[in-house]
Enzyme design. Sequence first.
Site, PDB file in Angstrom:
ATOM      1  N   PRO A   3     -21.035  48.557  -4.938  1.00 53.03           N
ATOM      2  CA  PRO A   3     -20.065  48.837  -6.412  1.00 53.03           C
ATOM      3  C   PRO A   3     -20.722  48.025  -7.634  1.00 53.03           C
ATOM      4  CG  PRO A   3     -19.008  47.429  -4.536  1.00 53.03           C
ATOM      5  CD  PRO A   3     -20.456  47.529  -4.139  1.00 53.03           C
ATOM      6  N   SER A  25     -14.134  33.271 -14.558  1.00 55.21           N
ATOM      7  CA  SER A  25     -13.159  32.353 -15.360  1.00 55.21           C
ATOM      8  C   SER A  25     -13.457  32.838 -16.967  1.00 55.21           C
ATOM      9  CB  SER A  25     -13.929  31.051 -15.085  1.00 55.21           C
ATOM     10  OG  SER A  25     -13.228  30.100 -15.969  1.00 55.21           O
ATOM     11  N   THR A  49     -19.209  42.789  -1.117  1.00 55.76           N
ATOM     12  CA  THR A  49     -19.811  42.724   0.317  1.00 55.76           C
ATOM     13  C   THR A  49     -18.885  43.123   1.499  1.00 55.76           C
ATOM     14  OG1 THR A  49     -18.805  40.378   0.607  1.00 55.76           O
ATOM     15  CG2 THR A  49     -21.428  40.620   0.010  1.00 55.76           C
ATOM     16  N   LEU A  50     -17.473  43.437   0.921  1.00 50.84           N
ATOM     17  CA  LEU A  50     -16.513  43.754   1.814  1.00 50.84           C
ATOM     18  C   LEU A  50     -15.912  45.013   1.524  1.00 50.84           C
ATOM     19  CD1 LEU A  50     -14.318  40.378   2.345  1.00 50.84           C
ATOM     20  CD2 LEU A  50     -16.103  41.419   3.629  1.00 50.84           C
ATOM     21  N   SER A  98     -17.852  43.310 -18.913  1.00 49.49           N
ATOM     22  CA  SER A  98     -17.430  43.102 -17.678  1.00 49.49           C
ATOM     23  C   SER A  98     -16.039  43.563 -17.350  1.00 49.49           C
ATOM     24  CB  SER A  98     -17.666  41.440 -17.369  1.00 49.49           C
ATOM     25  OG  SER A  98     -16.699  40.777 -18.117  1.00 49.49           O
ATOM     26  N   TYR A 118     -21.932  23.904 -18.491  1.00 51.22           N
ATOM     27  CA  TYR A 118     -22.555  25.227 -18.769  1.00 51.22           C
ATOM     28  C   TYR A 118     -24.196  24.450 -19.340  1.00 51.22           C
ATOM     29  CZ  TYR A 118     -22.992  30.023 -19.353  1.00 51.22           C
ATOM     30  OH  TYR A 118     -23.166  31.314 -19.464  1.00 51.22           O
TER      31      TYR A 118
END
EC number: 2.5.1.26
Lengths: 744, 651
Positions: free
Chosen positions: B227, B312, B363-364, B301, B571
């Site tokens: 994806p 987040s 991954t699913l 995104s 960060y």
Amino acid sequence: MMARPMGSLHFQKDYRSKKREVFEDILEERRQSSDLHYAMKCYTPVLYKNLTPCKPSAIKAAVLTSDQLQYVMKQISLESGDPLEVIQEQAAEILDEMGHNLHMGAIRLFALSLCKIFKKLFRKVCVNEEGIQRLTQVIQEHPVVLLPSHRSYIDFLMMSYILYTYDLALPVIAAGMDFMSMRIVGELLRMSGAFFMRRTFRGNKLYWAVFAEYVKTILRNGYAPVEFFVEGQRSRPCKTLNPKFGLLNVVMEPFFKGEVYDTYLVPISISYERILEESLYAYELLGVPKPKESTSGLIKARRILNDNFGSIHVHFGQPMSLRSLASGRIHRSQYNLIPRHLPHRPSEEMQSFVCDVAHEVELHQISNMVLSPGVLIAAILLQNLPAINYSVLVDQTLSVKDLTESFGGSLDWPDSMPSCRVVQSSIELHSNFINTVDGQVTLLEYEQTGDPNKELIFKSAVSVLMCASYRNQMVNLYVRPALVVLACKISQSLKKVIEYIQWPLRKSGYHLGTDTSYEIFKLFQFLRSVFTKEFIFFPGFEEKDFEEGCFLLTKCGILHLTSHEIIMNEKGASAALFLSRMFQPFLESYQLACIYLAMDVCETFTEKQYVSGLRNFIAHRILAGVTKCYEALSSDIQKNTLASFVQMGTVKKVKSYPVNKDSHPFFHPHLGFLENGKTRVFFIYQEDCKYQISHLCKFLKYRYTDKNIPTPPIGFLENGKIHVFLFSKTNLNTNFQAFNIFCF
Amino acid sequence: MNSSSTRLYNFQFICLPRSRSIKPSLPVPAGSRLTLPSLERPAAHCRANRHRPLPEAKGCRGRRKSRGASLSARADLHGRQEVLKWNGWGYNDSKFTFNKKGQAEFTGKRYKLSGMVLPALREWMEKTFGASLDHKTTSRASLTLSEVPEAVVNEGFLQDIIAAGISYSQDAEDRVFRAHGHCLHEMFALREGMFKRVPDIIVWPACHEDVVRIVALACKHNVCVIPFGGGTSVSNALECPEEERRTIVSLDTSQMNRILWIDEKNLTAHVESGITGQDLEKRLNEFGYCTGHEPDSMEFSTLGGWVATRASGMKKNIYGNIEDLVVHLKVVTPKGIVEKSCQGPRMSTGPDIYHFIMGSEGTLGVVTEVTIKIRPVPEYQKYGSVVFPNFERGVACLREVARQRCAPASIRLMDNAQFQFGHALKPQVASIFTSFLDGLKKFYITKFKGFDPNQLCVATLLFEGDREKVLQHEKQVYDIAAKFGGLAAGEDNGQRGYMLTFVIAYLRDLGMDYYLIGESFETSVPWDRVLDLCRNVKERIARECKERGVQFPPFSTCRVTQTYDAGACVYFYFAFNYRGISDPVHVYEEIEFAAREEILANGGSLSHHHGVGKLRKQWLKDSISDVGIGMLTSVKNFVDPDNIFGNRNLL
């Protein structure tokens, strides 16, 4: 800058590429210019880059308010029921008692008086400046822990003096409380950076918490280098003592908990040509209590100011980065799951790491010690009692010098002087126990004529122990090759035994081993395990130690190796003899301790009882003329034998803790009810070892009476190997040699 | 240029005049559940409309010449791809350059900084990195098509996709565009090298049902599906496994970008997963709502990506992180569709199955639709900043703010290096008066208050809500700050701080032209370890650089970006000048590895919001235990036994 990572620690490399470091005499300059001027010099030490400058009082406040200490105090308050305020007051008192207090004035006064004293006492104070440079660099980058060897009270005075001379931050020293009672001197010391800890504070939770937090706070702040002694105390026999781990654990904690990026450990070797306390030590080792430190005592001791104590060599070793030592060994993430202020019992992994580091530090100290000619002379003299011809002594000293150098030892040998002059001046320096009469060099007070009595034995023992304290400075350097030589000799004599008692062997189809090098290794391994408490071995490095011993011996032409055999060369015989005789007193002392344990000991005893019992036993033996091993009288060796017995499982150590008699009366079948309020350590002679020890004893009797190798009871055969006189059931296999140590 | 009244970047949708409340632009009957005719498109319709049956489908496969024929479709399908850089961050028109005078400039019109001259940047680069304008590297100008790895095509699958009428492409540029995220080595590969493996086919599902079909076909033909949302991953998550021999299908969710409904009674919106952050906010704003989820990458995104990586947002203190925002999920897996049967706000129904999905990193299955919480657009917004004498005091203040649970929408603490970096991005001052004021401020802080300019650090603040409450809140926070020696330092500084977030990714592209490479990474850590972790990680970076022959001291800086009850998110930016190093990417990766090791050793987490991907896989086992790995593995094995979703992230 980085020290070698742990595990790659191998001294062979050192020997091959060891560069002689250059030492500078720092007294030289003092003798030429004004001391006052020196003491008033502009003192601006280099500081740790992340240091937030603060006063000692601020440090103390930080300690008292730290989460760690607060937590412990609350715990103690809960346990004891005392209000928290009372505990806090106690903590503040403890802190005041030990807290250092840096005063520039005191430092200058100190510097002035020290350089006066040092100039009187010592001929030279030599420092490797390269080491100082390395230290200077590291001090700016990281918190630093200075780890000097400890032979004398002079040690930390000397350390502070040197650091002051080189314009480095004065260390904060964890020193014994004895100094506290020395009035002015104690205060002066404190003002110049020393802080004091009680000799023992086992069981005093608050004291330990305050102390540990104090040390850690100083490290975290980078306030000053922390200095303490891995050996824990002054080494009376002048042989590096087995390390203590408590403080090392404390100084490592800030790194492992991520509070500092790294911590550097700097091994420092301080070698004295003549030790101030030499005679005191001998008395102490013989059980005469040492005089309490007092200022008046110090003033009385000033007469020693007229004595010459030769030169001092201070070697600042390669700083070792704790981070690189720990990398790949310790997962710092193990500290992630518990709040960092909670006391954290070190994991097993951690304990073994600390133990390894401690040994590495000591091994570095040992390898950087500078040996004086007096050390060699003492070693030779001890092997040639009661007397040795002067010219023979000079010859032997020269050959031992060569041997020492090829073993990688540093010698302070004035090359410009003829060798007999060197020996002569050394003997003069040690004239308080070495004497020259008619070209014969003797030990003073040794085995004087007259009826042997306890007093004479005592006098002889003092001389021998003083002399041994110099020889002891080189034993750790020699121990690996010497044990290999001993193993070879034992193997040879074992073969003779086997020939002598062929019948049981033939019956069981035993063949003389072809792989003698393996046999010799096993013997070496056994000797090493017996002497782990006596000498410094890196834990677990048995094969490396063996290889190193073999390597050094081959290098000197004493041995040569074939694929399966280790053969002693004829031409190296005298050197081999020297090596084995050097360690003879240790072997014999352990032997005597075995006999004592088997014959005279009741089942349960304290260390004190053991030491005094053993001392009497040996004194009797000497009186009876059975042995001449005065060194066995040394309480240090005696304590080591006990520790060795404990390690081998022959003797068990039991601790009794202070208990509340009403709720949990601590009753022990042998000890009965234990008194309250004190932790005591007892030793119990293991029942199941009795059989073996009595066999051993019988055997030893044979040996001492008939000097014949007896036929029975040698042991039994299993898998083609002889198992003889087992010390304990637990390590059957390694102890096939247990017997051989005695039949050698 | 009324700078203080708008936000730094000109996304109109967030651009709230400060002191004026905004009325929803559409009169919406309050409390009614809206269906949105303008947005609602029946799936069948949409496909007929947007999707080319592609008569010459066969000829289209990977051939450039066929592009013209399907141009209209492409324009639609490639909307984003067309305006974005192919070998760097963000929009084509926005980038840093040095003008003829040698001064740095930011081009374009999209951001507040756009079109401005930044006189201090060059000196900062030279001083910090030892960079020089004379030493320049250049990226290749465009993709070398011949270097793109040959496509592995499963014909059966392709035919079925064509038959199902789903948009697809085999164009090399399309394939390379979806072969990467924005890790340093990926940028390097684009500029100078090539990926070893790229997707073979791109498909553009238009709705949930399309995804169901595609996944079913993938299972049928045993192809690998990866994806693709916004492509902003920095964890290697989009990298195609080199050893994958099956056809790799990149499933681009960009066409699934509709808001399906808004429920004002429950304050939720049901949205397709391919919508980007900025579109989602823009369209919700039209109705007077927002999600408040603003990760730094929000321009690009997507909602689905946020769910898949446990994203987040900057303003999580008010709105929460993605796991707090999600009410319902619809996920297409090889075993079928995962969703819950109701939208209850909290359930005690065993472990939350959504938590298998959130952070599953593709991954699913594919997240197709999300019901997400929405909030009315806040009436008032105010920036602020506080200067602290040093980082320690700043962290102590943030800790206190968290303890009192009064954190503003956003509160971030930059360390000194980042503060100076921020200064380097100050645009040319328009008037003497402003520069005089600046000088005065500087004098006040450094001379009068005695702050050391090489120690001080700045916290930036963003308050949101009712005007009165904001002002009250502001006072509370400044009062706390004062206790820690903090001085209020004005709104401008606060704004500049947030601007840095959006432009720093562009700066990396500029740096790469001058031998500077860098990256960011993050962690979360308990409060008591924040300082130690920051210090040790920076020190470790500096030492590792030195050891590896980096000639100039690296730029390593950190900021505390989020506060929680029990800890904070930290960060890091790390960049260095790689002149004289033959394999800079490798060196960079080794140093990042060491830095991560240091983070973990100091009690930091493996990741706060970037995810694990393939970059941090090796540490996952130590992070979540063997049993934990086993749990995840067994879920994966049940849901996707044939490893259709074979991007090999996480496990």
